[in-house]
Scaffold this motif. Structure first.
Motif, mmCIF file in Angstrom:
data_model
loop_
_atom_site.group_PDB
_atom_site.id
_atom_site.type_symbol
_atom_site.label_atom_id
_atom_site.label_comp_id
_atom_site.label_asym_id
_atom_site.label_seq_id
_atom_site.Cartn_x
_atom_site.Cartn_y
_atom_site.Cartn_z
ATOM 1 N N GLN A 39 21.028 78.915 56.473
ATOM 2 C CA GLN A 39 19.767 79.635 56.303
ATOM 3 C C GLN A 39 18.710 78.748 55.655
ATOM 4 O O GLN A 39 18.954 78.125 54.615
ATOM 5 C CB GLN A 39 19.984 80.880 55.439
ATOM 6 C CG GLN A 39 18.723 81.671 55.157
ATOM 7 C CD GLN A 39 18.151 82.338 56.387
ATOM 8 O OE1 GLN A 39 18.873 82.852 57.236
ATOM 9 N NE2 GLN A 39 16.821 82.331 56.510
ATOM 10 N N VAL A 40 17.554 78.721 56.264
ATOM 11 C CA VAL A 40 16.383 78.050 55.691
ATOM 12 C C VAL A 40 15.330 79.116 55.406
ATOM 13 O O VAL A 40 14.938 79.862 56.303
ATOM 14 C CB VAL A 40 15.818 76.986 56.654
ATOM 15 C CG1 VAL A 40 14.492 76.449 56.140
ATOM 16 C CG2 VAL A 40 16.826 75.860 56.842
ATOM 17 N N THR A 41 14.904 79.186 54.166
ATOM 18 C CA THR A 41 13.873 80.138 53.762
ATOM 19 C C THR A 41 12.716 79.377 53.133
ATOM 20 O O THR A 41 12.913 78.642 52.157
ATOM 21 C CB THR A 41 14.425 81.167 52.770
ATOM 22 O OG1 THR A 41 15.529 81.859 53.374
ATOM 23 C CG2 THR A 41 13.352 82.182 52.388
ATOM 24 N N VAL A 42 11.542 79.546 53.706
ATOM 25 C CA VAL A 42 10.343 78.875 53.207
ATOM 26 C C VAL A 42 9.431 79.940 52.611
ATOM 27 O O VAL A 42 8.912 80.800 53.316
ATOM 28 C CB VAL A 42 9.622 78.106 54.316
ATOM 29 C CG1 VAL A 42 8.441 77.334 53.734
ATOM 30 C CG2 VAL A 42 10.579 77.172 55.035
ATOM 31 N N SER A 43 9.286 79.871 51.305
ATOM 32 C CA SER A 43 8.518 80.908 50.610
ATOM 33 C C SER A 43 8.004 80.372 49.289
ATOM 34 O O SER A 43 8.664 79.565 48.634
ATOM 35 C CB SER A 43 9.397 82.137 50.372
ATOM 36 O OG SER A 43 8.704 83.103 49.594
#
Length: 113
Positions: free
Chosen positions: A108-112
């Motif tokens: 999982q890649v989460t950009v926030s």
């Protein structure tokens, strides 16, 4: 039995970077072209990038061109995806794919912010 194990995902701020890895086993890695796909929540699976068996030809989706870099180390049976200048729309599960029948569990890649 083909096994593909991704790692390297995580939470990153917009503009940040990550390096994904995919450890491959159960087939002759150096003879196989490889791909990265991704799937964002509620969206279809999207092709991201392809690399040929020797690693000297690479292809990218327009959405990631000039920001992502695919590479491989055939001595280590490992595929990589360097993600730079990440955007919120890059948030997705990223999959290492050998062919239609063989892909990993994803990272999982989460950009926030």
């Amino acid at each position: 039995e083909v096994e593909l194990v991704e790692s390297g995902g995580g939470l990153v701020q917009p503009g940040g970077s990550l390096r994904l890895s995919c450890a491959a086993s159960g087939f002759i890695f150096s003879r196989s072209g490889m791909m990265w796909f991704r799937q964002a929540p509620g969206k279809e699976l999207e092709w991201v990038s392809t690399i040929n068996s020797r690693g000297d030809s690479t292809y990218y989706a327009d959405s990631v061109k000039d920001r992502f870099t695919i590479s491989r180390d055939n001595a280590k049976n490992t595929l990589y995806l360097q993600l730079n200048s990440l955007k919120t729309e890059d948030t997705a599960m990223y999959y290492c794919v050998k062919d239609q029948a063989n892909r990993g569990q994803g990272t999982q890649v989460t950009v926030s912010s």
